[in-house]
Design a protein around this motif. Structure first.
Motif, short mmCIF file in Angstrom:
data_model
loop_
_atom_site.label_atom_id
_atom_site.label_comp_id
_atom_site.label_asym_id
_atom_site.label_seq_id
_atom_site.Cartn_x
_atom_site.Cartn_y
_atom_site.Cartn_z
N ASP A 75 -0.17 40.05 49.29
CA ASP A 75 1.00 40.80 49.73
C ASP A 75 1.38 41.86 48.70
OD1 ASP A 75 1.04 39.09 51.86
OD2 ASP A 75 2.82 37.97 51.20
N ASN A 76 1.81 43.02 49.17
CA ASN A 76 2.25 44.08 48.27
C ASN A 76 3.56 43.68 47.57
OD1 ASN A 76 0.15 45.80 48.95
ND2 ASN A 76 1.29 46.76 50.62
N ALA A 77 3.71 44.15 46.34
CA ALA A 77 4.93 43.90 45.57
C ALA A 77 4.95 44.84 44.38
CB ALA A 77 5.00 42.45 45.10
N LEU A 78 6.11 44.97 43.77
CA LEU A 78 6.27 45.63 42.48
C LEU A 78 6.66 44.58 41.45
CD1 LEU A 78 8.25 48.87 43.43
CD2 LEU A 78 5.77 48.59 43.18
N VAL A 79 6.21 44.78 40.21
CA VAL A 79 6.58 43.90 39.11
C VAL A 79 7.14 44.76 37.99
CG1 VAL A 79 5.78 42.22 37.41
CG2 VAL A 79 4.81 42.22 39.72
N CYS A 80 8.32 44.38 37.49
CA CYS A 80 8.96 45.15 36.43
C CYS A 80 9.41 44.21 35.32
CB CYS A 80 10.16 45.94 36.98
SG CYS A 80 11.59 44.92 37.44
N PRO A 81 9.67 44.74 34.12
CA PRO A 81 10.22 43.92 33.04
C PRO A 81 11.61 43.40 33.38
CG PRO A 81 9.30 45.97 32.18
CD PRO A 81 9.36 46.11 33.66
N ARG A 82 11.95 42.24 32.86
CA ARG A 82 13.28 41.67 33.11
C ARG A 82 14.39 42.58 32.60
NH1 ARG A 82 11.88 35.53 31.13
NH2 ARG A 82 10.73 34.88 32.99
N ALA A 83 14.07 43.39 31.59
CA ALA A 83 15.08 44.29 31.03
C ALA A 83 15.61 45.28 32.05
CB ALA A 83 14.51 45.04 29.83
N TYR A 84 14.86 45.52 33.12
CA TYR A 84 15.31 46.46 34.16
C TYR A 84 16.58 45.96 34.85
CZ TYR A 84 11.47 49.85 34.19
OH TYR A 84 10.61 50.86 33.86
N ARG A 85 16.86 44.66 34.76
CA ARG A 85 18.06 44.14 35.40
C ARG A 85 19.33 44.78 34.86
NH1 ARG A 85 17.23 37.71 34.73
NH2 ARG A 85 16.87 38.45 32.60
N ARG A 86 19.25 45.34 33.65
CA ARG A 86 20.42 45.96 33.04
C ARG A 86 20.65 47.39 33.52
NH1 ARG A 86 18.18 43.20 28.45
NH2 ARG A 86 17.28 45.16 27.67
N ARG A 87 19.73 47.92 34.29
CA ARG A 87 19.87 49.30 34.77
C ARG A 87 20.86 49.37 35.93
NH1 ARG A 87 16.20 52.99 32.95
NH2 ARG A 87 14.47 52.18 31.70
N ASP A 88 21.64 50.42 35.94
CA ASP A 88 22.60 50.63 37.03
C ASP A 88 21.85 50.75 38.36
OD1 ASP A 88 24.70 50.64 35.25
OD2 ASP A 88 24.80 52.83 35.08
N GLY A 89 22.37 50.04 39.37
CA GLY A 89 21.78 50.12 40.69
C GLY A 89 20.53 49.31 40.89
N PHE A 90 20.24 48.38 39.93
CA PHE A 90 18.99 47.62 40.02
C PHE A 90 18.92 46.79 41.30
CE2 PHE A 90 16.62 43.64 39.16
CZ PHE A 90 15.37 44.17 38.94
N ASP A 91 19.98 46.07 41.63
CA ASP A 91 19.95 45.22 42.82
C ASP A 91 19.76 46.05 44.09
OD1 ASP A 91 20.27 42.94 41.31
OD2 ASP A 91 22.45 42.87 41.56
N ARG A 92 20.44 47.18 44.17
CA ARG A 92 20.28 48.05 45.34
C ARG A 92 18.86 48.60 45.42
NH1 ARG A 92 25.20 49.76 43.33
NH2 ARG A 92 24.24 51.64 42.46
N ALA A 93 18.30 48.96 44.28
CA ALA A 93 16.93 49.48 44.26
C ALA A 93 15.94 48.41 44.71
CB ALA A 93 16.57 49.99 42.86
N CYS A 94 16.17 47.17 44.30
CA CYS A 94 15.30 46.07 44.74
C CYS A 94 15.39 45.86 46.24
CB CYS A 94 15.66 44.78 44.00
SG CYS A 94 15.24 44.77 42.25
#
Length: 246
Positions: free
Chosen positions: A36-55
């Motif tokens: 299945d397709n997916a993206l993988v990012c560092p956990r540090a990205y959680r601190r970026r503004d709008g992270f949940d919306r982008a996910c």
């Protein structure tokens, strides 16, 4: 001939598999692809503004986002990608550059005559760009990363990982990364900064068994690693010291 490649459904399963290799005893080799397709990012990205919306937006596009403990940037996973993971105990004299030389050497050896065409270095405008990329004609095929942690006996447990673009659908993965970047206010990547084993060399699939054999040989050649009790395997089965891009 049995295949060395392990198919998993999601990138989360692949990351869990690599963690099992990392926490196992002795040298380990794993090769996996997510169906299945997916993206993988560092956990540090959680601190970026709008992270949940982008996910949420990425998942709606068919690219759910998973997180990994190491640094770097966003990478695609899916049928177009295969992953090579080497886990082993290294002595105090072993440096992070030694881990990358080991990893890229395994890939070059496993690709035979095609391996000599691969160049090591950064690939401008590629996703998760790093100094130990493998490229051909200024297009990225392989990204690399490492995870380290101390273990008893004065050794260091190393997980060396390579993301290999295999099939000529890698552009959709790059586009998915760019869309996620856009939602986070980051610069896009260039799909044309990437290529694949299929596009560059006409290989229809990763020569996984040959690469596994090359990895097994390379790990056994490290004199500080004992293989009598540890197993070198492609079967199913913390803090980060150093890491870089994939």
């Amino acid at each position: 001939m049995t295949t060395a490649l392990r198919l998993v459904r999601s990138a989360a399963e692949g990351l869990a598999y690599e963690y099992d290799l990392f926490t196992a005893k002795g040298p380990q080799v794993g090769i996996w692809t997510a169906t299945d397709n997916a993206l993988v990012c560092p956990r540090a990205y959680r601190r970026r503004d709008g992270f949940d919306r982008a996910c949420e937006a990425s998942a709606a596009r068919g690219w759910p986002v998973f997180q990994r403990p190491t640094g770097g940037g966003v990478v695609p996973q899916g049928p177009m990608v295969s992953n090579l993971a080497l886990a082993f105990d290294a002595p105090k004299t072993f440096k992070i550059e030694d881990g990358y030389r080991l990893l890229v050497g395994v890939i070059k050896a496993g690709l035979g005559g095609h391996g000599v065409a691969l160049e090591t270095g950064e690939t401008p405008r590629s996703f998760c760009n790093g100094t130990w990329n493998l490229s051909v004609g200024s297009q990225k095929i392989v990204g690399t990363a490492q995870r380290w942690r101390p273990v008893p006996g004065g050794l260091t447990r190393v997980l060396a990982h390579a993301l290999i673009l295999v099939h000529d659908t890698h552009d959709v993965g790059a586009d998915a990364v760019s869309a996620f970047h856009n939602d986070l206010g980051l610069a896009p990547v260039d799909a044309n900064a990437h290529t694949s084993l299929e596009a560059a060399f006409g290989l229809p699939a990763l020569p996984d068994t040959i690469i596994r054999n090359a990895a097994t040989s390379a790990l056994r050649s490290l004199g500080t690693i004992t293989t009598t009790k540890g197993t070198i395997t492609g079967r199913k089965p913390c803090p980060t010291k150093q890491s870089t891009s994939i």
